[in-house]
Design a protein around this motif. Structure first.
Motif, PDB file in Angstrom:
ATOM      1  N   ILE A   1       0.605  -1.354  -0.115  1.00 49.42           N
ATOM      2  CA  ILE A   1       0.213   0.426  -0.247  1.00 49.42           C
ATOM      3  C   ILE A   1       1.067   1.179   0.304  1.00 49.42           C
ATOM      4  CG2 ILE A   1      -2.343   1.579   1.674  1.00 49.42           C
ATOM      5  CD1 ILE A   1      -2.659  -1.015   1.080  1.00 49.42           C
TER       6      ILE A   1
ATOM      7  N   TRP B   1      -3.893  -1.440   7.199  1.00 49.91           N
ATOM      8  CA  TRP B   1      -2.577  -2.363   8.133  1.00 49.91           C
ATOM      9  C   TRP B   1      -2.226  -2.793   6.553  1.00 49.91           C
ATOM     10  CZ3 TRP B   1      -1.663  -4.534  12.911  1.00 49.91           C
ATOM     11  CH2 TRP B   1      -3.051  -4.344  14.308  1.00 49.91           C
TER      12      TRP B   1
ATOM     13  N   THR C   1      -7.530  -9.601   9.115  1.00 50.26           N
ATOM     14  CA  THR C   1      -6.865 -10.147   8.748  1.00 50.26           C
ATOM     15  C   THR C   1      -7.572 -11.370   7.573  1.00 50.26           C
ATOM     16  OG1 THR C   1      -4.804 -11.141  10.401  1.00 50.26           O
ATOM     17  CG2 THR C   1      -4.376 -11.798   7.752  1.00 50.26           C
TER      18      THR C   1
HETATM   19  C1  LIG Z   1      -3.571  -8.013  11.057  1.00 50.22           C
HETATM   20  C2  LIG Z   1      -4.281  -7.136   9.270  1.00 50.22           C
HETATM   21  C3  LIG Z   1      -3.720  -6.867   8.497  1.00 50.22           C
HETATM   22  C4  LIG Z   1      -3.281  -6.616   6.974  1.00 50.22           C
HETATM   23  N1  LIG Z   1      -2.389  -6.628   6.405  1.00 50.22           N
HETATM   24  C5  LIG Z   1      -3.076  -6.722   5.287  1.00 50.22           C
HETATM   25  C6  LIG Z   1      -2.386  -6.104   4.250  1.00 50.22           C
HETATM   26  O1  LIG Z   1      -1.090  -5.970   4.094  1.00 50.22           O
HETATM   27  N2  LIG Z   1      -3.569  -5.550   2.886  1.00 50.22           N
HETATM   28  C7  LIG Z   1      -3.909  -4.923   3.100  1.00 50.22           C
HETATM   29  O2  LIG Z   1      -4.476  -4.489   1.808  1.00 50.22           O
HETATM   30  N3  LIG Z   1      -5.311  -4.917   3.920  1.00 50.22           N
HETATM   31  C8  LIG Z   1      -4.571  -5.641   5.008  1.00 50.22           C
HETATM   32  N4  LIG Z   1      -5.284  -5.553   5.948  1.00 50.22           N
HETATM   33  C9  LIG Z   1      -7.128  -5.123   5.928  1.00 50.22           C
HETATM   34  C10 LIG Z   1      -8.006  -6.478   5.909  1.00 50.22           C
HETATM   35  O3  LIG Z   1      -8.073  -7.026   4.261  1.00 50.22           O
HETATM   36  C11 LIG Z   1      -9.449  -5.466   6.109  1.00 50.22           C
HETATM   37  O4  LIG Z   1      -9.251  -4.202   7.449  1.00 50.22           O
HETATM   38  C12 LIG Z   1     -10.865  -6.196   5.721  1.00 50.22           C
HETATM   39  O5  LIG Z   1     -10.591  -6.868   4.796  1.00 50.22           O
HETATM   40  C13 LIG Z   1     -12.592  -5.608   7.080  1.00 50.22           C
HETATM   41  O6  LIG Z   1     -11.588  -4.589   5.102  1.00 50.22           O
HETATM   42  P1  LIG Z   1     -12.480  -2.869   6.260  1.00 50.22           P
HETATM   43  O7  LIG Z   1     -11.090  -2.881   6.644  1.00 50.22           O
HETATM   44  O8  LIG Z   1     -12.551  -2.676   5.308  1.00 50.22           O
HETATM   45  O9  LIG Z   1     -13.585  -3.371   6.901  1.00 50.22           O
HETATM   46  C14 LIG Z   1      -4.769  -5.914   7.404  1.00 50.22           C
HETATM   47  C15 LIG Z   1      -5.549  -6.634   8.288  1.00 50.22           C
HETATM   48  C16 LIG Z   1      -5.533  -6.672   9.862  1.00 50.22           C
HETATM   49  C17 LIG Z   1      -6.625  -6.692  10.556  1.00 50.22           C
END
Ligand SMILES: Cc1cc2nc3c(=O)[nH]c(=O)nc-3n(C[C@H](O)[C@H](O)[C@H](O)COP(=O)(O)O)c2cc1C
Length: 270
Positions: free
Chosen positions: A70, A111, A195
């Motif tokens: 990102i 994240w 995740t």
């Molecule tokens: C521990 C963790 C790691 C994540 N890593 C990534 C990542 O590497 N790339 C990304 O695009 N989103 C990442 N995310 C975001 C999640 O995919 C996202 O929170 C989830 O799909 C729900 O979508 P929202 O946050 O829009 O509600 C991560 C979320 C968490 C909690």
């Protein structure tokens, strides 16, 4: 429920405006970084990297899901001093607390997983003396979206898929949850991020406790992060309903039910 609405509208931001956040705002963020981890400073630290361009260039093709890094003007690294489950859980808990602050300041966040990035590159980017850095937070101002495009929305489970009466699979009615003052909390806590949006959390209502378990097929430590996040939101939602308890961590042998494994994480006294 103000916090509930906040959580329902919370989303990951993956496209940022190129312009940086002002020095004044970055200074305010630095102050939060120092205070947010409360009494856990010896195990958990946040590191702010103002020059996001450099980090993005080095992590392109390596950081993020399947190397989809990102691109943001700044990053905050979550540094954990050890690999204890409690350090991971509380690291994620405080990261989400920080995200809430940043969102209140009008900033978007996402994240970014960097567990699979090589140690040498991480040391070069984040510093030799750092502990484990497996997660970054991208942050900045969200790029303006075309109002005619539908906002991306990540689906969430229904309450009956993750809240059970004493044991996995035994359902509870909304009336039963309401009588315990838990219906709103579970309605909103579903919007917690996880995740890959796998939403591994399962809650058991047992006597006067809520127990948190994680459902999994193959264990991966990122599940501890998902636990810490949902624990943070559960606590602040409960607090807004007048409940003041804090999660207590709990260790038990994992269970297997219908080919799915479950790990107990903690208990919240009602
Ligand atoms: C521990 C963790 C790691 C994540 N890593 C990534 C990542 O590497 N790339 C990304 O695009 N989103 C990442 N995310 C975001 C999640 O995919 C996202 O929170 C989830 O799909 C729900 O979508 P929202 O946050 O829009 O509600 C991560 C979320 C968490 C909690």
């Amino acid at each position: 429920m103000i916090i509930g609405n906040f959580l329902r509208n919370r989303k990951s931001v993956r496209e940022f405006r190129k312009n940086s956040v002002s020095y004044e705002v970055l200074d305010e963020i630095k102050e939060h970084l120092n205070s947010i981890v409360e009494e856990n400073k010896d195990k958990i630290q946040f590191r702010l990297y103002e020059n996001g361009k450099h980090i993005y260039k080095e992590l392109e093709g390596k950081g993020g899901y399947a190397g989809v890094m990102i691109d943001s003007p700044h990053y905050i690294a979550l540094e954990l001093k050890d690999k204890d489950s409690s350090t991971m859980i509380f690291g994620a808990y405080y990261m989400e607390k920080l995200i809430t602050r940043l969102n209140e300041m009008g900033l978007g966040t996402c994240w970014v997983s960097v567990e699979s990035v090589g140690e040498d590159l991480k040391k070069r980017l984040f510093g030799e003396s750092t502990g484990e850095i497996d997660y970054l937070l991208s942050f900045g101002y969200e790029k303006r979206q075309n109002p005619f495009n539908a906002e991306p929305f990540s689906e969430r489970m229904a309450i009956e898929e993750f809240v059970f009466d004493g044991e996995i699979g035994r359902g509870l009615t909304i009336n039963e949850l309401e009588s315990k003052g838990l219906a709103d909390i579970f309605y909103y806590v579903r919007f917690a991020p996880s995740t890959k949006n796998l939403q591994p959390w399962r809650f058991l209502i047992k006597d006067n406790n809520v127990e948190l378990l994680l459902a999994y097929n193959e264990w991966d430590d990122h599940l501890f992060m998902d636990a810490g996040i949902v624990m943070y939101y559960f606590e602040i939602l409960a607090k807004s309903q007048g409940m003041k308890a804090k999660w207590e961590l709990k260790e038990e042998a994992d269970k297997e039910i219908d080919n799915i494994k479950y790990r107990t994480i903690g208990k919240y006294r009602l």
